[in-house]
Structures are given as structure tokens and as C-alpha cells.
Design a protein around this motif. Structure first.
Motif, PDB file in Angstrom:
ATOM      1  N   HIS A   1       0.832  -1.202   0.000  1.00 44.47           N
ATOM      2  CA  HIS A   1       0.000   0.000   0.000  1.00 44.47           C
ATOM      3  C   HIS A   1       0.862   1.246   0.000  1.00 44.47           C
ATOM      4  O   HIS A   1       1.913   1.273   0.612  1.00 44.47           O
ATOM      5  N   LYS A   2       0.376   2.249  -0.683  1.00 45.01           N
ATOM      6  CA  LYS A   2       1.078   3.522  -0.698  1.00 45.01           C
ATOM      7  C   LYS A   2       1.183   4.063   0.719  1.00 45.01           C
ATOM      8  O   LYS A   2       0.198   4.099   1.443  1.00 45.01           O
TER       9      LYS A   2
ATOM     10  N   SER B   1     -15.141   2.820   7.469  1.00 47.52           N
ATOM     11  CA  SER B   1     -14.857   4.077   8.163  1.00 47.52           C
ATOM     12  C   SER B   1     -16.019   4.479   9.065  1.00 47.52           C
ATOM     13  O   SER B   1     -15.802   5.049  10.125  1.00 47.52           O
TER      14      SER B   1
ATOM     15  N   ARG C   1     -11.774   8.651   7.246  1.00 45.10           N
ATOM     16  CA  ARG C   1     -11.100   8.500   5.946  1.00 45.10           C
ATOM     17  C   ARG C   1     -10.061   9.577   5.715  1.00 45.10           C
ATOM     18  O   ARG C   1      -8.955   9.302   5.258  1.00 45.10           O
ATOM     19  N   LYS C   2     -10.416  10.830   6.069  1.00 49.83           N
ATOM     20  CA  LYS C   2      -9.451  11.928   5.892  1.00 49.83           C
ATOM     21  C   LYS C   2      -8.196  11.700   6.736  1.00 49.83           C
ATOM     22  O   LYS C   2      -7.077  11.939   6.279  1.00 49.83           O
TER      23      LYS C   2
ATOM     24  N   THR D   1      -6.188   9.016   4.855  1.00 50.72           N
ATOM     25  CA  THR D   1      -5.639   9.337   3.528  1.00 50.72           C
ATOM     26  C   THR D   1      -4.542  10.404   3.613  1.00 50.72           C
ATOM     27  O   THR D   1      -3.812  10.591   2.644  1.00 50.72           O
TER      28      THR D   1
ATOM     29  N   GLY E   1      -1.753   7.939   3.065  1.00 54.96           N
ATOM     30  CA  GLY E   1      -1.729   6.962   1.999  1.00 54.96           C
ATOM     31  C   GLY E   1      -3.114   6.393   1.757  1.00 54.96           C
ATOM     32  O   GLY E   1      -4.100   6.893   2.289  1.00 54.96           O
ATOM     33  N   GLN E   2      -3.181   5.379   0.943  1.00 57.03           N
ATOM     34  CA  GLN E   2      -4.468   4.757   0.648  1.00 57.03           C
ATOM     35  C   GLN E   2      -4.489   3.353   1.205  1.00 57.03           C
ATOM     36  O   GLN E   2      -3.780   2.475   0.739  1.00 57.03           O
TER      37      GLN E   2
ATOM     38  N   HIS F   1     -10.286  -0.381   0.874  1.00 59.43           N
ATOM     39  CA  HIS F   1     -10.704  -1.178  -0.270  1.00 59.43           C
ATOM     40  C   HIS F   1     -12.148  -0.819  -0.573  1.00 59.43           C
ATOM     41  O   HIS F   1     -13.034  -1.195   0.191  1.00 59.43           O
TER      42      HIS F   1
ATOM     43  N   TYR G   1     -11.776  -1.321   5.409  1.00 57.95           N
ATOM     44  CA  TYR G   1     -10.346  -1.469   5.714  1.00 57.95           C
ATOM     45  C   TYR G   1     -10.135  -2.851   6.299  1.00 57.95           C
ATOM     46  O   TYR G   1     -10.928  -3.323   7.098  1.00 57.95           O
TER      47      TYR G   1
END
Lengths: 222, 222
Positions: free
Chosen positions: A6-7, A44, A59-60, A63, A66-67, A70, A75
Motif C-alpha cells: 500500500h502507498k 470508516s 477517511r481523511k 488518507t 496513503g491509501q 478497499h 479497511y
DNA sequence: CCGTGTGAAATCGTTCACAGCC
DNA sequence: GGCTGTGAACGATTTCACACGG
């Protein structure tokens, strides 16, 4: 290079709100709890509801770094635990020294929660010669004049300060001089430290004052 | 009617930011320290500089609750101490019960800082029959089944929870049922409580995670 | 469908700048 | 001169709302 499927973005930590880091700690704690109960994924909104946060907030927060999600699934708890531990820097062990072996210091020495999260108290210091030399929870109490020696030899990175308020600044100065990079201060004073040292203060009486304010003013609500 | 020569506004506590209350606690702590050193007045900029806040922030925090300053002079320390204590609700004594007499619980029982700020721990509970009946720092350890009795008789208003995480929610539920209006939770779980009960959580490992994040990411700054 | 990631909008908190007072 | 109290400007954070993916 940073590995993993994952990023993992690495933003300037100064533009991540401190509150985000606080929430990540909470998410982590809850995710580990969910994992122990066999839950494998979470959305989330489910995660947020546990704390009274909105789904967008969760989520914020994530992110930022990274991401990890799914779409359609949510998650995966295990992935997210790994990711948050990497973000917080607790995917490795930190060495901690304790300053001041009074009531509170002894309690922290015996606190199981630290090692479970990757923090190991490997040294303790006290000014009282009667305490020096004794062993508490597997840690030997050292005199302050062995500070540089012990910090260097044990590669100590963080300090927890539980000395009386009157000497807390002096102890912090010595600890910083010896090379610690971060401090959790339990003494009820505001410490001043150089910019390259991280500091959080925990004042037990202040926590009670937050409660007393809201209880005392409960009825004035409108 | 509220007495005193200064206006004391009583805004809806819900529209006072939580952060303001936190800072008021810090101001109070520092003002008491300044008073002990003989300082009688202080300006908003002097007070702010002690914490890295702006002068405007200090003034805004205070004017939330009334007008306490003297143009051209600043704030009189003694007056301001009285005012902040009234705002925080610590101008009277709060009775506190401790739940869980482990390492941390014992440390809190012996902590001098609470009574100095108006919080008196008047009862302690533990599930371990070996601890029940013993006396620690002047407080007798009670069994949980005496909860309602003790809370009613001692008029207990606040609870500090230092039991294991697994039972913290159950203990909180019982304390609330018995009539407690506010809780400081030291167990590493998120408690859920009714709207009319105030709650703050203190997670010691989380505090260390804040430090580990900023130390681990110190270099990525830019 | 459900759920993430994200720009845009709204909200909240902080700082500015100045009128009024000592 | 120094300092407070405060509306207005600013900046930061949270929420909304929707495009896109499973």
C-alpha cells in the motif's frame, strides 16, 4: 525504499494536525481489540461510530498518509494496524528512561501497556540515595550522575519525567543534554525544550479540572 | 445571584472550545506559581509567552467568561486565580472515588496534586478480596458491592478508573448507576457513557505514541 | 448496492488591528 | 506609554457530496 503493497505517503509532519495523530492512536487501539475478537474488516463509518467521529473524518485522517482502504469492502484490520504502527513509528521498539521513582514513577515502571505498544523502560533515575541500587520491575535505579553513561550505553531515546515540579525543568535539561529526543512530562509545570525535542505534558489534576468544568456547568447548557 | 466585583459570564459550555478549558487549567497552574513567587500582576503577552500562545489568545480565552483585566495594568494574579477557579468549578471541593487499586491506582491515591486543586479521593474500590479492608493513604479499600452505599453516603461526584481494560466499561456502568457525574478513565479502552456524564480518557501509551510519531518523523520536515 | 478517496463548502478556532481606558 | 476587549480577517479542520471502484 519503503516497501509494502500500500502507498504510504510521508507528508511533512508539521502539516498533519496533532489531533489526527491522537485519533490514529485510538484507531490503532480499537483495531487491535477488534482483531482479537476475530473481526477482519471494518468500514470508516463503523470505526468512527466507536468514538463518535464521522466516517469522513476517519477517511481523511487515514488518507493523510496513503491509501489503505478497499472500495466496497472497507479497511482490513490487520493491514491497517500495520500501516498505523508504521505511521506512528511504533513498528519498532523505543527505549525509554524514567526520571523520578516516586509513587507515579513506580506505577509507570510496572505498567504493562507500554511494552505491548513497543515502549521499553530500560532505565530509571532517582536523586534519593536510598532508592539508588534497588531493583523495581526488572529495572535498576541509577543515580543522576550516571545519566550520560546510561543514556549512551542503552541508546535511550525517550524520557518520562515524574520528578517533583520544582526540579522537572532541571531534569529535562539534563536528559536533553544527554541525548533524549522526546519527553513525556508528568510534573505539573510547563517545560521549555529546544525545537528539536518533542514534548507532551500530562497533568493529572488538569484532567480532573476538565471534568469538573463540564459537570459544574452541565445545567447551564442551552 | 453571582457575586464578586468582576463580571462572570456564563456561556453555554457547549460553545466554549474544549481547548480553551485546557488552557485555563494551564493559566491557573502558572498563576499560582507566579503568586508564590510574589508576582502580583501579569499581562496577556507575558502569560502567553510562558506557553507559546499569543497575547490575543490569552485575552480571548478569558473574555469568554467575563472581563477580568485592567487596561494599562494587565491581570491581577490573585483575582484571576479566583476567577479561573470559579470558571473551572474548583472553587469548591470535589469528592472522588477510585476504582482499581493496582500500581496506577495506588499512585493516584498518594498523589498530592489532587487535594491541592480541590479534588479529594474519599473512597477506593477493588475486586480483589485481599486488598479490600486495607488502608492506603488514609483511604479504606472497599469491595464493589458496597458501591451504592459508599457513593451515597460520601456524596461522591467523580470517578477515576484504573481497572484492567476488560472490565472498565462494566465498572463505569456501575459507577454511573450509583450516581457519579464525571469520569476520568485511565484504562486503555474507549468507554461509552450517557450524555449527562462527563468523560475524559487518559491513555498513557497514547501519549508516548504522540512522541514517537514526532521523533520518528523529525527529519522528514520541510 | 456498499464503501473509499477527494475537491468544495462549511464550520470552527486563532490572529490581527484598533478603539477605549489607565 | 502600556494594556484590555472585540469585531473582522484569516487559517485550519471538519463535513458534505459525489465520482469511481469492487
Amino acid at each position: 525504499m519503503i516497501s509494502g503493497k500500500h502507498k504510504l505517503a510521508q507528508p511533512d509532519p508539521d502539516d498533519v494536525p496533532k489531533a489526527v495523530i491522537n485519533r490514529l492512536s485510538l484507531y490503532l487501539r480499537e483495531l487491535q481489540h477488534l482483531l482479537r475478537n476475530g473481526k477482519t474488516t471494518i468500514s470508516s463509518s463503523q470505526l468512527g461510530r466507536l468514538f463518535g467521529f464521522t466516517d469522513a473524518q476517519v477517511r481523511k485522517d487515514l488518507t493523510c498518509f496513503g491509501q489503505f482502504g478497499h472500495p466496497g469492502i472497507g479497511y482490513r484490520c490487520e493491514e491497517l494496524v500495520v500501516a498505523i504502527r508504521r505511521i506512528l513509528g511504533t513498528d519498532r521498539v523505543w527505549t525509554v528512561a524514567l526520571f523520578g521513582v516516586g509513587n507515579l514513577g513506580r506505577a509507570l515502571l510496572g505498567y504493562k501497556g507500554f511494552s505491548a505498544k513497543g515502549f521499553q523502560i530500560v532505565a530509571a533515575f532517582d536523586a534519593d540515595p536510598h532508592k539508588v541500587g534497588s531493583m523495581i520491575d526488572g529495572v535498576c535505579i541509577e543515580p543522576m550522575d550516571r545519566l550520560d553513561d546510561v543514556v549512551a550505553r542503552q541508546q535511550i531515546q525517550l524520557a518520562m519525567i515524574t520528578v517533583p515540579a520544582a526540579v522537572a525543568q532541571a531534569v529535562a535539561d539534563l536528559a536533553i543534554e544527554a541525548g533524549v529526543a522526546g519527553i513525556v512530562n508528568f510534573a505539573p509545570v510547563t517545560l521549555s525544550v529546544p525545537d528539536d525535542v518533542s514534548l507532551v505534558g500530562v497533568d493529572l489534576a488538569t484532567e480532573l479540572e476538565q471534568i469538573s468544568f463540564s459537570v459544574a456547568n452541565r445545567d447551564k447548557s442551552g
